[in-house]
Design a protein around this motif. Sequence first.
Motif, PDB file in Angstrom:
ATOM      1  N   GLN A  62       1.266 -13.915   3.633  1.00  0.00           N
ATOM      2  CA  GLN A  62       1.714 -13.155   4.812  1.00  0.00           C
ATOM      3  C   GLN A  62       1.032 -11.797   4.865  1.00  0.00           C
ATOM      4  N   ILE A  63       0.856 -11.206   3.691  1.00  0.00           N
ATOM      5  CA  ILE A  63       0.197  -9.895   3.634  1.00  0.00           C
ATOM      6  C   ILE A  63      -1.247 -10.050   4.103  1.00  0.00           C
ATOM      7  N   ALA A  64      -1.897 -11.114   3.634  1.00  0.00           N
ATOM      8  CA  ALA A  64      -3.283 -11.372   4.048  1.00  0.00           C
ATOM      9  C   ALA A  64      -3.356 -11.507   5.556  1.00  0.00           C
ATOM     10  N   SER A  65      -2.381 -12.191   6.120  1.00  0.00           N
ATOM     11  CA  SER A  65      -2.361 -12.397   7.559  1.00  0.00           C
ATOM     12  C   SER A  65      -2.219 -11.072   8.302  1.00  0.00           C
ATOM     13  N   VAL A  66      -1.320 -10.219   7.806  1.00  0.00           N
ATOM     14  CA  VAL A  66      -1.138  -8.905   8.428  1.00  0.00           C
ATOM     15  C   VAL A  66      -2.408  -8.067   8.284  1.00  0.00           C
ATOM     16  N   LEU A  67      -3.026  -8.129   7.105  1.00  0.00           N
ATOM     17  CA  LEU A  67      -4.265  -7.370   6.880  1.00  0.00           C
ATOM     18  C   LEU A  67      -5.362  -7.821   7.841  1.00  0.00           C
TER      19      LEU A  67
END
Lengths: 187, 379
Positions: A48-53
Motif C-alpha cells: 500500500q505504501i508503494a502504491s501511495v508513493l
Amino acid sequence: MKKIILSIFILHFFIVSALLGQEKKDEVINIFEQPILITSAGQSAEVQIASVLAKRAGLSAALSKAAFANELKGIRTLVIVLGVSLKGLGAAGLDISQETNRVQILVDDAQRKNIPILCLHLGGETRRGQLTDDLINTFLPFSKMAIVVESGNKDGLFTSICKENHIPLIVVERAVDALQPLKKAFK
Amino acid sequence: MSFITIKKETIKGSILFLSIILISFFSGKQFLQMHKKDIIIQGPGISSKVKLSVYFPLLKGTPGDTDVYVFKGKEEGGNLLILGGTHPNEPAGFLTAIILIENIHVDKGKVFIIPQANHSGFTHNDPHEGNPQRFPIQTPEGIRWFRYGSRLTNPVHQWPDPVLYVNPSGQKLSGAESRNLNRCYPGKAKGNLTERIAFGITNLIKKEQIDLAIDLHEAAPEYPVINAIVFHENSAELAALVYMELQMEGFEFRLEASPKNLRGLSHREWGDTTKVKAILLESANASHGRLKGKPSVALIIDGKDKNYVKASRIGRLFVPFDEKGIPLKVRVGRHVAAIKAFLSNLQEVELGKGIDITNFPSAREIIEHGTGIYLEPPK
Ligand SMILES: [Zn+2]
C-alpha cells in the motif's frame, strides 16, 4: 618530485573513481517505463505504501496485491514489494508456498515479455525474518534495480545479493524517502 | 478426656469458621472495589455526554451501557469515533481517550469518544493474573487512580459461557470469547450483553455517519501484531499515508491489513457493515504478556521487565525492548501521535471530511513528561 607526482596520480585516481561512482548512481535514472503493475511478494501491507508513493511520484500504476500473469498485459514495469505478513497471507487465502509459486510465475512471465522488475523492501528490520528472506533470495536477483529501507539491510543481505547480480541498489532511511529515487527511476 | 477433645475441636472449628467469614468479608470488599467508577472529568470542549443506549435502547440500565463524550465543531466536516477500553486491561487506549476528553476543542467536524467501550470489563480484573486493581497517574496537583480491568465482560453480568461461541459473523470461537467485545461485532440486538454493546457501537457509527473510527488497544510484546496500524481495506491509502507521516515524525509502526477471514473484530466488521474507515491501533504492554515477571503497578506504568529484555535479546519479540522498558507514557504518546496523523490525512483521501481539533495534546510532551500533564487534577 616523484612523491608529488605519485600523490597527484593517487588523488586523480580517487576523483575519477568518485566521479565514476557518481555516474553509476545516475544509471538508475530513467531506466523504467510506465504503466506499472505493483504487486506484493509476501502480502505485507507495505504494498500500500508503494502504491501511495507511486501516486505521489505521479506514475501511472495499478495495484494488485496478488497479481497473476494475465495482469501483465500492457504493463511496462513490474514492481514487487517484498515482505511476508502471515496475517496478510491469511487474508489473501494463500500459504507461503502458494505465494512463492504465484510470484515465480509472474516473474517468469515478465522475463519472457521483457518487462523489467523493480524490487522494493519498505518495512525495515521488523519486516525481515526467515520467510521474507527466502523471498528476497528468490526474487531479488531478477530485478533491474532495488530500493530498500536502511534498517532492513542492517546485515547487508540486499547489498550482497545486488552486488553479486550487478543490480543497482538504493538504500533510503525511511519508506517516505523512496519517493525521489522512485520518481527518478521512471521515464 | 473426650469432653476436652470435643471442646478443643469446637474451638478449632469456630476459629476456622470465623477466619473464613473474615476472609470472605474483606476479600469481598476488595472484590467490590472494582465496581467503584473511574472519575473522568469533562473537559471544557465537550458539547454533551450521552449514553450508548441512546443508540440502542435495550442497553439502558445494563452494565454494558457506557458514556459517549461528544464534541461538535462550529463548522461542518468529518465525523470521528475513538474507542478506548474495548479491553479494560489495556490502559494506554483508555488513558488516551481520557486525555482527549479532558483537553480537546473541536472546531470543525464532530468527535465521539467512548473511553470505556466494555464498561462491564472494568468491574473485575482476572484475579488469576494477579494484576493490581488500579494504577496511579501523577498529575501536577495530585494522584488520580484508574481501574485496570479485564479483557472480557464480567461473568457476573454475562453467564455462563457457551462451550463453543459462534459470533454474529458466524465465526466459531472458544466459549469465553463470547465476552470479548472485539470478537462480537457487528453485534446482535437480541444477543448476549457483549453482543448488545457491539450492536450499540455499530448503530452509533451508522447513525452518526462516522467517517473514521479508531479502536485503541495494547498487546503483549511477543504478539506479532504490535506497534501496529491495522486497517480495513477501505482505508488502505489513508493508513499508508499515516504510516509515512508517523515515520517522518520519528514513530515506527507496523502496517497490517485486516484479514478478511478473521470475523467479529472492529477493523473488519465496522468496515464491512458501515461506510466507516475502520482502524485499530496496538501498542506494546508488558503487563499484558505471558513472559512478564511479577505483575505490579510499576510494570503497568514503567513497563520495565527483565524477562522481556531477555526475550528481546534472543529475538523472540516483535518490538524492540530494552532496560528502559515501554512505559505507559510512551504507549499513550504513540496512540496520540497516530490519531493526529490520521486526522491530518483524512482530508486528503476524503475531501470535505476534515476534522479540526485544537488543544490536541502533544505526543512528544506526553512521552517526555508523562500523561499526568494533560490530566485534570483529582477531584
Ligand atoms: Zn485489545
